[in-house]
Design a protein around this motif. Structure first.
Motif, PDB file in Angstrom:
ATOM      1  N   HIS A   1      -5.358   0.795   3.999  1.00 56.53           N
ATOM      2  CA  HIS A   1      -6.596   0.202   3.503  1.00 56.53           C
ATOM      3  C   HIS A   1      -7.518  -0.180   4.666  1.00 56.53           C
TER       4      HIS A   1
ATOM      5  N   CYS B   1     -11.586  -1.830   4.742  1.00 55.21           N
ATOM      6  CA  CYS B   1     -12.859  -2.144   4.096  1.00 55.21           C
ATOM      7  C   CYS B   1     -13.785  -2.884   5.040  1.00 55.21           C
TER       8      CYS B   1
ATOM      9  N   CYS C   1     -10.545  -9.984   4.685  1.00 52.92           N
ATOM     10  CA  CYS C   1      -9.592  -9.132   3.972  1.00 52.92           C
ATOM     11  C   CYS C   1      -8.202  -9.281   4.581  1.00 52.92           C
TER      12      CYS C   1
ATOM     13  N   GLU D   1      -6.105  -5.272   5.422  1.00 50.17           N
ATOM     14  CA  GLU D   1      -6.462  -4.251   6.399  1.00 50.17           C
ATOM     15  C   GLU D   1      -5.191  -3.636   6.981  1.00 50.17           C
TER      16      GLU D   1
END
Ligand SMILES: [Zn+2]
Length: 69
Positions: free
Chosen positions: A25, A27, A32, A35
Motif C-alpha cells: 500500500h 497513499c 497512514c 504504508e
C-alpha cells in the motif's frame, strides 16, 4: 497444521481470506498506518494489513492448506 495465520497480531482463519494485495500500500497520507503493508481482504468486508513477511507466509500457508484438502 493450523487453520490460522497470524497477521498484524490477529489470528486469521485461512478460509476467510478473499484476496491479498500483490503490491504494498502507498497513499502518501501523513497519518497512514498502512504504508508498505499488504492489504488482506476478508469475508464480511473486513481488511487486515500484513507486513511483507506476513504476506509471504500467508500465501504459502494457503497453498499448503489447499494441497492438504
Ligand atoms: Zn494509506
Amino acid at each position: 497444521m493450523s487453520i490460522f495465520c497470524r497477521i498484524d497480531d490477529k489470528h486469521v482463519p485461512l478460509y476467510r481470506v478473499l484476496w491479498v494485495s500483490a503490491t504494498p500500500h502507498f497513499c502518501g497520507g501523513d497519518h497512514c498506518q498502512f504504508e508498505g503493508r499488504h492489504e488482506v481482504a476478508l469475508e464480511g468486508g473486513d481488511s487486515v494489513w500484513a507486513s511483507h513477511e506476513e504476506q509471504e507466509q500467508l500465501l504459502q500457508r494457503i497453498e499448503e492448506w489447499q494441497q492438504s484438502q
